[in-house]
Design a protein around this motif. Structure first.
Motif, PDB file in Angstrom:
ATOM      1  N   LEU A   6       0.843  -1.199   0.000  1.00 36.60           N
ATOM      2  CA  LEU A   6       0.000   0.000   0.000  1.00 36.60           C
ATOM      3  C   LEU A   6       0.874   1.243   0.000  1.00 36.60           C
ATOM      4  O   LEU A   6       0.677   2.173  -0.781  1.00 36.60           O
ATOM      5  N   PRO A  15      -5.157   9.593  -4.087  1.00 35.20           N
ATOM      6  CA  PRO A  15      -6.592   9.329  -4.193  1.00 35.20           C
ATOM      7  C   PRO A  15      -7.237   9.857  -5.473  1.00 35.20           C
ATOM      8  O   PRO A  15      -8.209   9.283  -5.948  1.00 35.20           O
ATOM      9  N   LYS A  91      -8.541  -4.826  -1.040  1.00 31.40           N
ATOM     10  CA  LYS A  91      -9.607  -5.682  -0.512  1.00 31.40           C
ATOM     11  C   LYS A  91      -9.063  -6.646   0.534  1.00 31.40           C
ATOM     12  O   LYS A  91      -9.661  -6.853   1.581  1.00 31.40           O
ATOM     13  N   LEU A  94      -8.426  -4.756   3.675  1.00 28.63           N
ATOM     14  CA  LEU A  94      -9.668  -4.395   4.369  1.00 28.63           C
ATOM     15  C   LEU A  94     -10.300  -5.615   5.010  1.00 28.63           C
ATOM     16  O   LEU A  94     -10.924  -5.518   6.063  1.00 28.63           O
TER      17      LEU A  94
ATOM     18  N   LEU B   3     -16.835   8.459  -5.107  1.00 29.56           N
ATOM     19  CA  LEU B   3     -15.578   8.850  -5.737  1.00 29.56           C
ATOM     20  C   LEU B   3     -15.124  10.233  -5.264  1.00 29.56           C
ATOM     21  O   LEU B   3     -13.957  10.470  -5.052  1.00 29.56           O
ATOM     22  N   ARG B   4     -16.074  11.118  -5.070  1.00 28.29           N
ATOM     23  CA  ARG B   4     -15.722  12.461  -4.595  1.00 28.29           C
ATOM     24  C   ARG B   4     -15.197  12.411  -3.171  1.00 28.29           C
ATOM     25  O   ARG B   4     -14.284  13.129  -2.807  1.00 28.29           O
ATOM     26  N   LEU B   6     -13.616   9.978  -1.865  1.00 25.43           N
ATOM     27  CA  LEU B   6     -12.254   9.434  -1.964  1.00 25.43           C
ATOM     28  C   LEU B   6     -11.268  10.555  -2.286  1.00 25.43           C
ATOM     29  O   LEU B   6     -10.231  10.698  -1.656  1.00 25.43           O
ATOM     30  N   VAL B   7     -11.656  11.345  -3.281  1.00 28.61           N
ATOM     31  CA  VAL B   7     -10.763  12.394  -3.776  1.00 28.61           C
ATOM     32  C   VAL B   7     -10.558  13.499  -2.743  1.00 28.61           C
ATOM     33  O   VAL B   7      -9.502  14.113  -2.665  1.00 28.61           O
ATOM     34  N   GLY B  13      -6.118  10.121   2.444  1.00 29.30           N
ATOM     35  CA  GLY B  13      -5.836   9.898   1.030  1.00 29.30           C
ATOM     36  C   GLY B  13      -4.380   9.501   0.795  1.00 29.30           C
ATOM     37  O   GLY B  13      -4.075   8.847  -0.180  1.00 29.30           O
ATOM     38  N   PRO B  15      -1.263   7.216   1.159  1.00 26.73           N
ATOM     39  CA  PRO B  15      -1.171   5.791   1.477  1.00 26.73           C
ATOM     40  C   PRO B  15      -0.339   5.498   2.727  1.00 26.73           C
ATOM     41  O   PRO B  15      -0.609   4.511   3.407  1.00 26.73           O
ATOM     42  N   LEU B  18      -2.698   6.251   5.584  1.00 23.35           N
ATOM     43  CA  LEU B  18      -3.706   5.191   5.655  1.00 23.35           C
ATOM     44  C   LEU B  18      -3.087   3.924   6.235  1.00 23.35           C
ATOM     45  O   LEU B  18      -3.681   3.246   7.079  1.00 23.35           O
ATOM     46  N   LEU B  87     -12.791   3.471   5.622  1.00 28.19           N
ATOM     47  CA  LEU B  87     -12.714   2.087   5.160  1.00 28.19           C
ATOM     48  C   LEU B  87     -14.059   1.603   4.635  1.00 28.19           C
ATOM     49  O   LEU B  87     -14.130   0.888   3.640  1.00 28.19           O
ATOM     50  N   LEU B  90     -14.397   3.066   1.234  1.00 25.65           N
ATOM     51  CA  LEU B  90     -13.552   2.319   0.294  1.00 25.65           C
ATOM     52  C   LEU B  90     -14.196   0.989  -0.082  1.00 25.65           C
ATOM     53  O   LEU B  90     -14.223   0.601  -1.246  1.00 25.65           O
ATOM     54  N   LYS B  91     -14.720   0.279   0.928  1.00 29.84           N
ATOM     55  CA  LYS B  91     -15.354  -1.012   0.674  1.00 29.84           C
ATOM     56  C   LYS B  91     -16.550  -0.867  -0.266  1.00 29.84           C
ATOM     57  O   LYS B  91     -16.733  -1.666  -1.175  1.00 29.84           O
ATOM     58  N   LEU B  94     -15.265  -0.338  -3.710  1.00 31.42           N
ATOM     59  CA  LEU B  94     -14.706  -1.557  -4.292  1.00 31.42           C
ATOM     60  C   LEU B  94     -15.803  -2.551  -4.649  1.00 31.42           C
ATOM     61  O   LEU B  94     -15.693  -3.290  -5.615  1.00 31.42           O
ATOM     62  N   ASN B  95     -16.867  -2.543  -3.865  1.00 28.50           N
ATOM     63  CA  ASN B  95     -17.967  -3.478  -4.139  1.00 28.50           C
ATOM     64  C   ASN B  95     -18.777  -3.088  -5.375  1.00 28.50           C
ATOM     65  O   ASN B  95     -19.497  -3.895  -5.940  1.00 28.50           O
ATOM     66  N   ILE B  97     -17.507  -2.260  -8.132  1.00 26.41           N
ATOM     67  CA  ILE B  97     -16.738  -2.550  -9.353  1.00 26.41           C
ATOM     68  C   ILE B  97     -16.819  -4.030  -9.717  1.00 26.41           C
ATOM     69  O   ILE B  97     -16.738  -4.872  -8.859  1.00 26.41           O
TER      70      ILE B  97
END
Lengths: 97, 97
Positions: A6, A15, A91, A94, B3-4, B6-7, B13, B15, B18, B87, B90-91, B94-95, B97
């Motif tokens: 990461l 991001p 993923k 997480l 997405l916004r 996230l940005v 943001g 890494p 995080l 998180l 983020l999940k 990711l879900n 996609i």
């Protein structure tokens, strides 16, 4: 060690760049203007991140002609693969929590 | 629009930041040295990101006395809550996609 992966990803660790790739992944190709609206960033900011992604070989910038010339952003095979890898790593991270 | 979110997250943001929070979340409090080893970053780099997290109220830096004084990093209630929110966001992303 997923945490190191990461921390070491300098392309997708940002991001805005991750957001760009997440938006492109299911779409393949979108207009610069659309991307800018969706992410709510300035043209200059988006342009600078797209250049980084282009250098890394993750996207291609092309001109398309609708009513007038517009910039389109297209995901490359390599970009799709690397983004997929990064998302799987995220993923896994997480799921460990 | 996820997405916004996230940005726009300027604290998580990054890494490395995080990664710090992900490591702290299940542990509560760890030594600076341990964190540095796990993330494989320089002391200066880690220190600078910890200062950003401290300013945001996500962590507290304290001194602990083992054989000699050492810096410990502790997650705050606010930090745990904000990281949890990030998180979940983020999940969800990711879900989709």
């Amino acid at each position: 060690m997923e945490l190191r992966k990461l921390v070491k990803n300098h392309v997708l660790g940002n991001p805005i760049r991750l957001g760009i790739m997440l938006y492109l992944l299911p779409r393949g190709k979108v207009l610069f203007k659309e991307l800018q609206k969706v992410l709510d960033v300035t043209p200059g900011n988006l342009d600078s991140h797209l250049k980084t992604l282009e250098k890394a070989g993750y996207v291609k910038l092309t001109k398309v002609f609708a009513d007038r010339p517009r910039t389109a952003v297209e995901i490359t095979d390599n970009g799709a693969e690397e983004t997929g890898k990064y998302l799987r790593m995220l993923k896994e991270l997480l799921n460990q929590i």
